[in-house]
Design an enzyme around this catalytic site. Structure first.
Site, mmCIF file in Angstrom:
data_model
loop_
_atom_site.group_PDB
_atom_site.id
_atom_site.type_symbol
_atom_site.label_atom_id
_atom_site.label_comp_id
_atom_site.label_asym_id
_atom_site.label_seq_id
_atom_site.Cartn_x
_atom_site.Cartn_y
_atom_site.Cartn_z
ATOM 1 N N ASP A 92 -2.356 14.591 -5.019
ATOM 2 C CA ASP A 92 -1.308 14.870 -4.017
ATOM 3 C C ASP A 92 -0.672 16.206 -3.882
ATOM 4 O O ASP A 92 0.291 16.371 -3.063
ATOM 5 C CB ASP A 92 -0.163 13.686 -4.122
ATOM 6 C CG ASP A 92 -1.092 12.606 -3.527
ATOM 7 O OD1 ASP A 92 -1.715 12.300 -2.539
ATOM 8 O OD2 ASP A 92 -0.425 11.358 -4.204
ATOM 9 N N ASP A 132 -7.485 8.892 0.949
ATOM 10 C CA ASP A 132 -6.585 9.933 1.162
ATOM 11 C C ASP A 132 -6.782 11.182 0.977
ATOM 12 O O ASP A 132 -5.914 12.098 1.313
ATOM 13 C CB ASP A 132 -5.317 9.343 0.584
ATOM 14 C CG ASP A 132 -5.197 7.958 0.318
ATOM 15 O OD1 ASP A 132 -6.118 7.081 0.140
ATOM 16 O OD2 ASP A 132 -4.032 7.210 0.057
HETATM 17 N N1 GLY Z 1 -1.193 8.314 -0.330
HETATM 18 C C1 GLY Z 1 -0.845 7.270 -0.507
HETATM 19 C C2 GLY Z 1 -0.514 6.326 0.416
HETATM 20 O O1 GLY Z 1 -1.004 6.716 1.656
HETATM 21 O O2 GLY Z 1 0.243 5.429 0.108
#
Ligand code: GLY
Length: 390
Positions: A107, A168
């Site tokens: 992230d 993600d």
């Molecule tokens: N990327 C983590 C979520 O969408 O919860």
């Protein structure tokens, strides 16, 4: 290929005039303005508690959605207050990077795109540019050459997380594409290219639904198994994951012009649209299309923003160009009409009825800061001149 039930519904845009969208945007800008003093030098938590975000330190994967909102409000209003507020967070993002505070995550893409890359885009701030490049270097450490994947979560030696990718991650790749463009070093882009192609091969199923996560053997590069973390079951389709996949593939196509990425975004989008309930706000998992399960407004906000990027990437003669654009407008209209905090007396969020993680009972039926961010981005895409943002 999925059947195309959604076609008829999205042949025309919703009957909303410019003032409808402007009002929705003004409300979002108003909420952001009124939160600046409350958050001070802290950040909203990923999800609200009874519709109010508590303040947290810069330790979550979501900190930059707040700075991203400030930059969007600056873009929308031109008011220096928002720019100043966003810039005040830059030293804190430097500290996080220098001290490696919760940086064991892919992230880093979300975190440093919506803080430092944004600062560089809007103001040509050179030290923000350098910070974002350092974050890209840190992200690359998570790349396994043999398997061609970027590990999502945790320490690289953690057996529970080693070799695990999640859908993600597609949204974290723009930091790598940007880093190659800034430096002329192709390695960042090569890693992003290999990751997205491998991820699509194993995360996307034949019917264009997706696994949330997938494990690889990092020594041999062999694919192991698909599982979920935030979805209903390993073989269901977590709504926000599908939305990340639509948007992430559309973005990767912008950077690479690789046709298979456009086709992945298209297929994921068709599946998403075919599994929405009547008001177009997704249940938290696309296995549900009616009933009492909670909605995840963030999935629809992310998906719709991605649909607009996908639509703009399609050739003018492609009929789905208009269909996807209209679908995004219908989703945005539904969110603006029935899902904002205008209807809730006490809230510092913008969009109600999101779900952070249902299996862990974490932030269920709450505002989510990523939902707020992508809703705002969606409104800006509808009302302002077009911009890639990522
Ligand atoms: N990327 C983590 C979520 O969408 O919860």
């Amino acid at each position: 290929m999925e059947n195309l039930l959604f076609y008829k519904r999205f042949l025309c845009p919703p009957e909303k005039d410019a003032s409808f969208w402007q009002e929705a945007l003004d409300y979002a800008v108003h909420k952001i303005r009124s939160n600046i003093a409350f958050f001070g030098d802290e950040y909203p938590s990923p999800a609200s508690v009874r519709n109010v975000y508590p303040r947290v330190q810069n330790i979550e994967w979501t900190s930059s959605f707040w700075t991203g909102l400030l930059w969007l409000a600056y873009h929308s209003s031109g008011d220096e207050l928002f720019r100043d507020a966003a810039e005040r967070y830059l030293p804190d993002f430097r500290t996080r990077l220098d001290k490696r505070i919760a940086t064991n995550t892919h992230d880093l893409g979300f975190l440093y795109t919506l803080s430092c890359v944004n600062a560089y885009h809007f103001t040509r701030n050179c030290s923000a540019q350098i910070m974002a490049l350092k974050a890209a270097d840190l992200l690359l450490i998570r790349y396994y050459e043999k398997a061609g994947i970027i590990q999502a979560w945790g320490d690289l030696n953690d057996p529970a997380q080693r070799g695990r990718i999640i859908i993600d991650c597609a949204m974290n790749l723009p930091l790598l594409y940007w880093a190659s463009m800034q430096t002329g070093n192709p390695y960042y882009k090569e890693a992003a290219d290999r990751h997205i192609v491998t991820a699509n091969k194993y995360l996307i199923r034949d019917d264009w639904s997706s696994y949330h996560t997938f494990y690889f053997d990092t020594e041999t590069g062999s694919p192991l198994k698909g599982t979920t973390a935030q979805g209903y079951s390993d073989d269901s389709c977590w709504s926000r994951g599908q939305a990340w996949g639509i948007y992430g593939n559309a973005l990767a196509y912008w950077y690479t012009k690789e046709p298979s990425l456009l086709e992945s975004a298209r297929g994921l989008a068709q599946y998403f649209l075919n599994h929405l309930p009547d008001d177009l706000v997704a249940y938290w998992d696309l296995v549900f299309t009616q009933g009492d399960e909670e909605r995840d407004s963030s999935a629809s906000a992310i998906g719709a923003s991605g649909l607009l990027v996908l639509s703009a990437a399609l050739p003018v003669g492609d009929p789905q160009r208009r269909i996807f654009e209209n679908a995004a407008l219908h989703i945005a209209a539904s969110l603006a009409q029935s899902y904002t905090t205008k209807a809730a007396r006490e809230s510092n969020g913008i969009l109600l009825h999101g779900v952070y993680g249902k299996p862990g009972n974490n932030g269920v039926d709450e505002c989510t800061i990523f939902g707020d961010y992508f809703y705002m981005e969606l409104l800006l895409r509808i009302t302002a001149s077009w911009r890639l943002y990522w």
